[in-house]
Design a protein around this motif. Structure first.
Motif, PDB file in Angstrom:
ATOM      1  N   THR A  65      32.130   5.068 -62.380  1.00  0.00           N
ATOM      2  CA  THR A  65      31.189   4.613 -61.348  1.00  0.00           C
ATOM      3  C   THR A  65      31.921   3.922 -60.212  1.00  0.00           C
ATOM      4  N   ASP A  66      31.317   3.981 -59.031  1.00  0.00           N
ATOM      5  CA  ASP A  66      31.810   3.218 -57.888  1.00  0.00           C
ATOM      6  C   ASP A  66      30.881   2.027 -57.668  1.00  0.00           C
ATOM      7  N   VAL A  67      31.466   0.821 -57.626  1.00  0.00           N
ATOM      8  CA  VAL A  67      30.665  -0.401 -57.502  1.00  0.00           C
ATOM      9  C   VAL A  67      30.963  -1.140 -56.205  1.00  0.00           C
ATOM     10  N   THR A  68      31.492  -0.401 -55.207  1.00  0.00           N
ATOM     11  CA  THR A  68      31.864  -1.029 -53.945  1.00  0.00           C
ATOM     12  C   THR A  68      30.731  -1.893 -53.391  1.00  0.00           C
ATOM     13  N   ALA A  69      29.520  -1.358 -53.402  1.00  0.00           N
ATOM     14  CA  ALA A  69      28.401  -2.049 -52.750  1.00  0.00           C
ATOM     15  C   ALA A  69      27.781  -3.117 -53.623  1.00  0.00           C
ATOM     16  N   SER A  70      27.992  -3.026 -54.919  1.00  0.00           N
ATOM     17  CA  SER A  70      27.229  -3.882 -55.831  1.00  0.00           C
ATOM     18  C   SER A  70      28.034  -5.018 -56.452  1.00  0.00           C
TER      19      SER A  70
ATOM     20  N   GLY B 195      18.982 -12.761 -51.426  1.00  0.00           N
ATOM     21  CA  GLY B 195      18.362 -11.440 -51.263  1.00  0.00           C
ATOM     22  C   GLY B 195      16.855 -11.525 -51.408  1.00  0.00           C
ATOM     23  N   ALA B 196      16.404 -12.340 -52.375  1.00  0.00           N
ATOM     24  CA  ALA B 196      14.963 -12.511 -52.573  1.00  0.00           C
ATOM     25  C   ALA B 196      14.334 -13.193 -51.357  1.00  0.00           C
ATOM     26  N   ALA B 197      15.046 -14.165 -50.788  1.00  0.00           N
ATOM     27  CA  ALA B 197      14.524 -14.860 -49.599  1.00  0.00           C
ATOM     28  C   ALA B 197      14.432 -13.893 -48.421  1.00  0.00           C
ATOM     29  N   MET B 198      15.437 -13.028 -48.270  1.00  0.00           N
ATOM     30  CA  MET B 198      15.397 -12.064 -47.162  1.00  0.00           C
ATOM     31  C   MET B 198      14.271 -11.052 -47.363  1.00  0.00           C
ATOM     32  N   LEU B 199      14.114 -10.591 -48.590  1.00  0.00           N
ATOM     33  CA  LEU B 199      13.035  -9.643 -48.890  1.00  0.00           C
ATOM     34  C   LEU B 199      11.675 -10.278 -48.582  1.00  0.00           C
ATOM     35  N   ALA B 200      11.455 -11.501 -49.090  1.00  0.00           N
ATOM     36  CA  ALA B 200      10.186 -12.185 -48.826  1.00  0.00           C
ATOM     37  C   ALA B 200      10.007 -12.401 -47.327  1.00  0.00           C
ATOM     38  N   GLY B 201      11.108 -12.703 -46.664  1.00  0.00           N
ATOM     39  CA  GLY B 201      11.043 -12.970 -45.222  1.00  0.00           C
ATOM     40  C   GLY B 201      10.609 -11.754 -44.420  1.00  0.00           C
TER      41      GLY B 201
ATOM     42  N   LEU C 233      11.535  -1.267 -55.445  1.00  0.00           N
ATOM     43  CA  LEU C 233      11.960  -2.677 -55.399  1.00  0.00           C
ATOM     44  C   LEU C 233      12.454  -3.171 -56.761  1.00  0.00           C
ATOM     45  N   GLU C 234      11.988  -2.549 -57.820  1.00  0.00           N
ATOM     46  CA  GLU C 234      12.416  -2.975 -59.146  1.00  0.00           C
ATOM     47  C   GLU C 234      13.918  -2.756 -59.334  1.00  0.00           C
ATOM     48  N   HIS C 235      14.453  -1.748 -58.651  1.00  0.00           N
ATOM     49  CA  HIS C 235      15.877  -1.452 -58.779  1.00  0.00           C
ATOM     50  C   HIS C 235      16.678  -1.758 -57.523  1.00  0.00           C
ATOM     51  N   ARG C 236      16.086  -2.541 -56.616  1.00  0.00           N
ATOM     52  CA  ARG C 236      16.783  -2.887 -55.378  1.00  0.00           C
ATOM     53  C   ARG C 236      18.028  -3.723 -55.706  1.00  0.00           C
ATOM     54  N   MET C 237      19.135  -3.457 -54.985  1.00  0.00           N
ATOM     55  CA  MET C 237      20.284  -4.342 -55.085  1.00  0.00           C
ATOM     56  C   MET C 237      19.907  -5.694 -54.502  1.00  0.00           C
ATOM     57  N   ASN C 238      20.532  -6.753 -55.027  1.00  0.00           N
ATOM     58  CA  ASN C 238      20.264  -8.084 -54.485  1.00  0.00           C
ATOM     59  C   ASN C 238      20.695  -8.222 -53.036  1.00  0.00           C
ATOM     60  N   ASN C 239      21.703  -7.423 -52.641  1.00  0.00           N
ATOM     61  CA  ASN C 239      22.421  -7.742 -51.408  1.00  0.00           C
ATOM     62  C   ASN C 239      22.047  -6.917 -50.195  1.00  0.00           C
ATOM     63  N   VAL C 240      21.053  -6.057 -50.308  1.00  0.00           N
ATOM     64  CA  VAL C 240      20.665  -5.300 -49.109  1.00  0.00           C
ATOM     65  C   VAL C 240      19.211  -4.863 -49.240  1.00  0.00           C
ATOM     66  N   VAL C 241      18.494  -4.896 -48.121  1.00  0.00           N
ATOM     67  CA  VAL C 241      17.099  -4.464 -48.110  1.00  0.00           C
ATOM     68  C   VAL C 241      16.908  -3.492 -46.940  1.00  0.00           C
ATOM     69  N   ALA C 242      16.119  -2.437 -47.190  1.00  0.00           N
ATOM     70  CA  ALA C 242      15.827  -1.461 -46.135  1.00  0.00           C
ATOM     71  C   ALA C 242      14.405  -1.693 -45.636  1.00  0.00           C
ATOM     72  N   VAL C 243      14.287  -1.844 -44.329  1.00  0.00           N
ATOM     73  CA  VAL C 243      13.020  -2.232 -43.711  1.00  0.00           C
ATOM     74  C   VAL C 243      12.547  -1.097 -42.813  1.00  0.00           C
ATOM     75  N   HIS C 244      11.312  -0.667 -42.991  1.00  0.00           N
ATOM     76  CA  HIS C 244      10.784   0.388 -42.122  1.00  0.00           C
ATOM     77  C   HIS C 244      10.703  -0.105 -40.675  1.00  0.00           C
TER      78      HIS C 244
END
Lengths: 405, 405
Positions: A157-162, A282-288, A300-311
């Motif tokens: 596996t590659d874990v660069t992002a995680s 990450g949770a604060a940014m998501l809630a924000g 969202l159940e499998h979202r990484m802590n460190n990045v969120v995608a916003v429409h």
């Protein structure tokens, strides 16, 4: 505040301004040994073969794949985002017979789906991304090691992002090969790829060992089927990092200083504490972003802590908003690839940038820029929601410390 | 004071502690464009395709060879030292039909020998090292470009050890591909490989362009015979550095800062002045070791300015002397490879270390250590001979300024 690379930790940058030492100076080889041990802690592994690949995270991926794959080997690549395509691409160029399974971006595979695909394709190697910043989700890996072991499949596996922002356990999860990069949650610059290989993977790699002409001595290994790359030949790289100190590339000393300091920072903080820090911010940014009234992409159940995608809201030009954030507020957020291009922004909270001040400042600036772009936003809704996450966390910590009232 | 890597220039180290910027931040892409232009000056070329490969100098070699060579291509590698063997090794792994010619270490090929070998082997590519630190000599290249052009052969050289310390002219000498590293005369750390490619080389490379899956769009190139490596696929790297800004690897920002500063230092000093500085301090070191009574290895007429190989005197243990110099005087000199192993030391005067104080200190320390090891040395002979070189140079400069008396 994009999906990486992000600002480096100042301690890492300071470490990278240290003067060089000679390639085989005892202090240099001691740094190399220390760095191996530090990354065993970061990857949660006992693997002897825990090294740095001198190049970006993509170099780490290619070193793993070209060294593990003999031309003609079957490789299974489950694809759930852009970097799955990259694994396929690199495996194909390494001469593999690649089989892919694809699912919709934003979702992850079930263990049963992976096992079914292994039964169908009988691969020598399973190559799968852990966290894919292109979709923001992380593929659960904890059940895949057992599946691979049952079917005699190497597990990469590659874990660069995680890595360092999300729970990861190389040995407990049965990984044979793992590659990473510094430029996401580790708080360093791109240019060095920490990687670890199980004894089983090392056996496969060393079976193809072929010491290069020019330094080969009588009795040295010469394989009939050497690894296709010299630079990425892990059998020689292991001997360079190991007690033989075989002359291979000239270690990129400054990048080594940086990689070492990234790991030292993590060990100082505690790996699990660092993951929890990413979870909180990450949770604060998501809630924000949700508090601003924006919709979020992906499972969202499998979202990484460190990045969120916003429409990107209707009627708003994504790149204009990004430009204004960068030029007027000095804050970078990310665009996106493939099927998501033009549809979502990606906002990161990782490494040195996983902090309360960066989260609140980004949300405050985003509110202003969106309002000026004519989007409907809830005034104060972003910062307010983030504050609530922080207050809940503080309350929970206080309860944990003093006991319930 | 070894054959490299050596101490980096403090200005380069300081540049490498600068904070990162985003991958497509306009200031980052401006740095990339500026770095391309700076290295055109360093290589003395007008080549548009002048880029950094993210890895050590060996990564630059592999990127050039794997991108220029299609499997089955004939490649001619004239070998006069250890790094010629490396070129052969990498070309073989890239799938080439490699033909070699070998001469004794310490000597160089004549143009007639190279042309004869080209006639015999009809290669698509001539791959030859410029300066090989393993033997300390530099192969004259100035007549080889015409020969290659006459025979329709692509002309590649690696200048890692020689660039900025010895005269080099990519365009005037007819080079199609050149790769380098920062850790010798450029005064930086290992980990970034400046490289330049002629329009003719770029044509060959771009004919195999295959944009990777995951970012490929309708109409994008898909070659039936893509370059065997993704990381080293120069056709994609050109598009990453070019106006398309194709997403490929994530540029190693800190190494870019370092590579840029190495080139800025050279431009400030003047490339020709830097070469002359290496000539002067190299001459002082040569005169110094001879003044101590030591014999020098190799064809002095073709010696690189920046490194000298010194025969280890009878009865002296080479590694013990090196150990004492390192541990007691803080000065590192080099061991050697292959047929010279155990027979010569290699002493460098390059990059930030090509200075009067480093030359005199090294000679003074070497005298003491040799004396303690029981070798016959001329007391003061090393430092004295070096002083004479400096005095002659000062006199010549004064004459040039004021005219002969």
């Amino acid at each position: 505040m994009g999906p990486g690379p992000v600002n480096a930790d100042p301690r890492v940058l300071r470490a990278m301004s240290a003067q060089l030492v000679g390639q085989y100076d005892p202090s240099m080889t001691a740094y190399m040994n220390e760095t191996m041990e530090l990354y065993r802690g970061v990857f949660k592994t006992a693997n002897e073969q825990t090294v740095l690949i001198d190049g970006t995270s993509r170099a780490g991926i290619e070193a793993a794949l070209v060294s593990l794959i003999s031309p003609g080997d079957r490789v299974l690549v489950p694809i759930f985002g852009r970097f799955g395509h990259l694994l396929r691409e690199i495996a194909e160029r390494a001469g593999a017979e690649v089989h892919v399974r694809e699912i919709e971006w934003g979702t992850v595979f079930t263990p049963a789906q992976i096992e079914q695909a292994i039964r169908e394709t009988k691969p020598a190697l399973l190559a799968i991304v852990h966290g894919d910043t292109s979709t923001t989700v992380a593929q659960p890996l904890d059940e895949l090691g057992d599946i691979c072991a049952r079917h005699g499949v190497l597990f990469y596996t590659d874990v660069t992002a995680s890595l360092a922002g999300n729970t990861f356990e190389a040995d407990a999860w049965g990984l044979d090969a793992v590659t990473a990069g510094l430029q996401k949650c580790l708080g360093g610059p791109s240019g060095s790829a920490p990687a670890t290989f199980s004894p089983r993977a090392a056996l496969v790699i060393n079976a193809r060992k072929s010491i290069e002409a020019g330094i080969r001595e009588a009795g040295d290994a010469v394989s009939a089927h050497p690894i296709r790359s010299n630079y990425f030949d892990l059998s020689m790289i292991f001997d360079y990092w190991g007690p033989k100190r075989l002359n291979h590339h000239t270690e990129a000393t400054t990048m080594l200083y940086g990689a070492r300091e990234c790991a030292r920072l993590l060990v100082d903080e505690g790996i699990d504490t660092a993951v929890e820090r990413h979870r909180l911010h990450g949770a604060a940014m998501l809630a924000g972003v949700q508090g601003l009234g924006l919709a979020v992409f992906g499972d969202l159940e499998h979202r990484m802590n460190n990045v969120v995608a916003v429409h990107i809201p209707e009627g708003v030009t994504g790149d204009a908003v990004r430009g204004e954030l960068l030029n007027d507020f000095g804050i970078e957020i990310g665009t996106s690839f493939g099927p998501l291009h033009g549809k979502v922004w990606r906002i990161g909270t990782m490494g040195y940038n996983a902090r309360k001040d960066t989260v609140l400042t980004t949300l405050a600036a985003l509110e202003q820029v969106l309002r000026r772009a004519g989007a409907g936003v809830t005034g104060g809704g972003g910062v307010g929601a983030a504050y609530e996450v922080y207050q809940d966390a503080a309350r929970a910590a206080s309860v944990a410390e003093t006991g319930p009232a």
